[in-house]
Design a protein around this motif. Structure first.
Motif, PDB file in Angstrom:
ATOM      1  N   SER A   1       0.780  -1.308  -0.073  1.00  0.00           N
ATOM      2  CA  SER A   1      -0.025  -0.155  -0.056  1.00  0.00           C
ATOM      3  C   SER A   1       0.702   1.369   0.049  1.00  0.00           C
ATOM      4  CB  SER A   1      -0.903  -0.070   1.147  1.00  0.00           C
ATOM      5  OG  SER A   1      -0.204   0.200   2.458  1.00  0.00           O
ATOM      6  N   ILE A   2       0.268   2.327  -0.567  1.00  0.00           N
ATOM      7  CA  ILE A   2       0.976   3.752  -0.448  1.00  0.00           C
ATOM      8  C   ILE A   2      -0.356   4.557   0.220  1.00  0.00           C
ATOM      9  CG2 ILE A   2       1.690   5.603  -1.800  1.00  0.00           C
ATOM     10  CD1 ILE A   2       2.898   3.700  -3.497  1.00  0.00           C
ATOM     11  N   ARG A   3      -0.308   5.025   1.114  1.00  0.00           N
ATOM     12  CA  ARG A   3      -1.054   6.077   1.846  1.00  0.00           C
ATOM     13  C   ARG A   3      -0.513   7.466   2.127  1.00  0.00           C
ATOM     14  NH1 ARG A   3      -2.789   6.085   7.360  1.00  0.00           N
ATOM     15  NH2 ARG A   3      -1.329   4.569   7.745  1.00  0.00           N
ATOM     16  N   PHE A   4      -1.243   8.152   1.609  1.00  0.00           N
ATOM     17  CA  PHE A   4      -0.705   9.611   1.762  1.00  0.00           C
ATOM     18  C   PHE A   4      -1.588  10.249   3.034  1.00  0.00           C
ATOM     19  CE2 PHE A   4      -0.208   9.036  -2.724  1.00  0.00           C
ATOM     20  CZ  PHE A   4       1.074   9.422  -2.964  1.00  0.00           C
ATOM     21  N   THR A   5      -0.489  10.843   3.941  1.00  0.00           N
ATOM     22  CA  THR A   5      -1.226  11.340   5.339  1.00  0.00           C
ATOM     23  C   THR A   5      -1.240  12.750   5.161  1.00  0.00           C
ATOM     24  OG1 THR A   5       1.123  11.158   6.333  1.00  0.00           O
ATOM     25  CG2 THR A   5      -0.342   9.250   6.244  1.00  0.00           C
ATOM     26  N   GLY A   6      -0.777  13.287   4.021  1.00  0.00           N
ATOM     27  CA  GLY A   6      -0.737  14.760   3.830  1.00  0.00           C
ATOM     28  C   GLY A   6      -0.143  15.078   2.780  1.00  0.00           C
ATOM     29  N   PRO A   7      -0.059  16.483   2.298  1.00  0.00           N
ATOM     30  CA  PRO A   7       0.094  16.574   0.829  1.00  0.00           C
ATOM     31  C   PRO A   7       1.760  16.118   0.447  1.00  0.00           C
ATOM     32  CG  PRO A   7       0.101  18.589   2.199  1.00  0.00           C
ATOM     33  CD  PRO A   7      -0.329  17.555   3.002  1.00  0.00           C
ATOM     34  N   ASP A   8       2.487  16.291   1.631  1.00  0.00           N
ATOM     35  CA  ASP A   8       3.989  15.946   1.410  1.00  0.00           C
ATOM     36  C   ASP A   8       4.449  14.792   2.322  1.00  0.00           C
ATOM     37  OD1 ASP A   8       4.212  18.368   0.000  1.00  0.00           O
ATOM     38  OD2 ASP A   8       4.167  19.782   1.617  1.00  0.00           O
ATOM     39  N   THR A   9       3.705  13.766   2.424  1.00  0.00           N
ATOM     40  CA  THR A   9       3.762  12.737   3.578  1.00  0.00           C
ATOM     41  C   THR A   9       3.109  11.458   3.050  1.00  0.00           C
ATOM     42  OG1 THR A   9       4.178  14.292   5.255  1.00  0.00           O
ATOM     43  CG2 THR A   9       4.311  11.821   5.926  1.00  0.00           C
ATOM     44  N   ALA A  10       3.900  10.456   2.906  1.00  0.00           N
ATOM     45  CA  ALA A  10       3.337   8.839   2.513  1.00  0.00           C
ATOM     46  C   ALA A  10       4.011   7.981   3.366  1.00  0.00           C
ATOM     47  CB  ALA A  10       3.667   9.008   0.853  1.00  0.00           C
ATOM     48  N   LEU A  11       2.808   7.059   3.556  1.00  0.00           N
ATOM     49  CA  LEU A  11       3.388   5.646   4.210  1.00  0.00           C
ATOM     50  C   LEU A  11       3.223   4.617   3.221  1.00  0.00           C
ATOM     51  CD1 LEU A  11       1.582   6.351   7.629  1.00  0.00           C
ATOM     52  CD2 LEU A  11       3.712   6.808   7.145  1.00  0.00           C
ATOM     53  N   VAL A  12       4.307   4.000   3.093  1.00  0.00           N
ATOM     54  CA  VAL A  12       4.390   2.923   2.183  1.00  0.00           C
ATOM     55  C   VAL A  12       4.727   1.456   2.870  1.00  0.00           C
ATOM     56  CG1 VAL A  12       5.600   1.906  -0.061  1.00  0.00           C
ATOM     57  CG2 VAL A  12       5.266   4.335   0.357  1.00  0.00           C
ATOM     58  N   VAL A  13       3.947   0.535   2.475  1.00  0.00           N
ATOM     59  CA  VAL A  13       4.163  -0.730   3.096  1.00  0.00           C
ATOM     60  C   VAL A  13       4.435  -1.784   2.183  1.00  0.00           C
ATOM     61  CG1 VAL A  13       3.064  -2.938   4.349  1.00  0.00           C
ATOM     62  CG2 VAL A  13       2.520  -0.524   5.155  1.00  0.00           C
ATOM     63  N   THR A  14       5.397  -2.604   2.187  1.00  0.00           N
ATOM     64  CA  THR A  14       5.854  -3.672   1.413  1.00  0.00           C
ATOM     65  C   THR A  14       6.442  -4.846   1.907  1.00  0.00           C
ATOM     66  OG1 THR A  14       8.218  -3.024   1.466  1.00  0.00           O
ATOM     67  CG2 THR A  14       7.073  -1.736  -0.108  1.00  0.00           C
ATOM     68  N   ARG A  15       6.224  -5.880   1.051  1.00  0.00           N
ATOM     69  CA  ARG A  15       6.851  -7.009   1.539  1.00  0.00           C
ATOM     70  C   ARG A  15       8.114  -7.312   0.633  1.00  0.00           C
ATOM     71  NH1 ARG A  15       3.977 -10.594   4.787  1.00  0.00           N
ATOM     72  NH2 ARG A  15       2.060 -10.033   5.045  1.00  0.00           N
ATOM     73  N   GLY A  16       9.091  -7.888   1.195  1.00  0.00           N
ATOM     74  CA  GLY A  16      10.232  -7.991   0.380  1.00  0.00           C
ATOM     75  C   GLY A  16      11.343  -8.719   1.047  1.00  0.00           C
ATOM     76  N   ASP A  17      12.282  -9.080   0.459  1.00  0.00           N
ATOM     77  CA  ASP A  17      13.426  -9.970   0.910  1.00  0.00           C
ATOM     78  C   ASP A  17      14.862  -9.594  -0.020  1.00  0.00           C
ATOM     79  OD1 ASP A  17      14.813 -11.529   2.585  1.00  0.00           O
ATOM     80  OD2 ASP A  17      13.251 -12.987   2.830  1.00  0.00           O
TER      81      ASP A  17
END
Length: 150
Positions: free
Chosen positions: A77-93
């Motif tokens: 997911s990519i979720r914007f919490t404001g005009p200049d801030t984003a939270l990104v969740v990834t799965r990886g390795d």
């Protein structure tokens, strides 16, 4: 292209450059994608602070423990919490050869800089403990998330 679509593309490009720097073993390029005061927490709990320290530490890792590895990742997911801030969740390795199962879950906080570029301000990496999670859900079903975040 609307603003959020452009921002999402710019953020995805940052993560692509991160993977590219990792693959090339380039600690300076890796660190340059972080803010000067960024925090970086590894899955073993090591805390690095600042782009310089993140880059320097990763160069040492690229030259030893993770030499020749690549990053595999899938954005959850990519979720914007404001005009200049984003939270990104990834799965990886990390992997050599062909990528396998993505055993880690990462959270990135990205911020738009004064020059308009997005940089990583915080990173948290957690190794998924599937067996422990399954035990928790078996004995306390109410602790299972409503949605599957595969």
């Amino acid at each position: 292209m609307n603003v959020r679509t452009a921002d999402t593309a710019a953020i995805t490009a940052v993560l692509d450059r991160l993977a590219d720097a990792w693959e090339r073993g380039d600690g300076a390029a890796y660190g340059a994608l972080f803010t000067p005061d960024a925090t970086y927490i590894t899955y073993v709990g090591t805390l690095y602070v600042g782009a310089q320290e993140i880059g320097d530490a990763h160069q040492a890792l690229f030259d030893s423990f993770v030499k020749g590895t690549k990053l595999a990742a899938r954005t959850v997911s990519i979720r914007f919490t404001g005009p200049d801030t984003a939270l990104v969740v990834t799965r990886g390795d990390t992997y050599k050869g062909r990528p396998g199962k993505l055993h880690k879950i990462q959270t990135y906080t990205l911020t738009r800089q004064a020059d308009g570029e997005w940089k990583i301000a915080a990173f948290q990496n957690t190794k998924h403990q599937a067996v422990m999670e399954a035990v928790s859900f078996k004995f306390q079903p109410a602790s299972k998330p409503a949605a599957a975040h595969a």
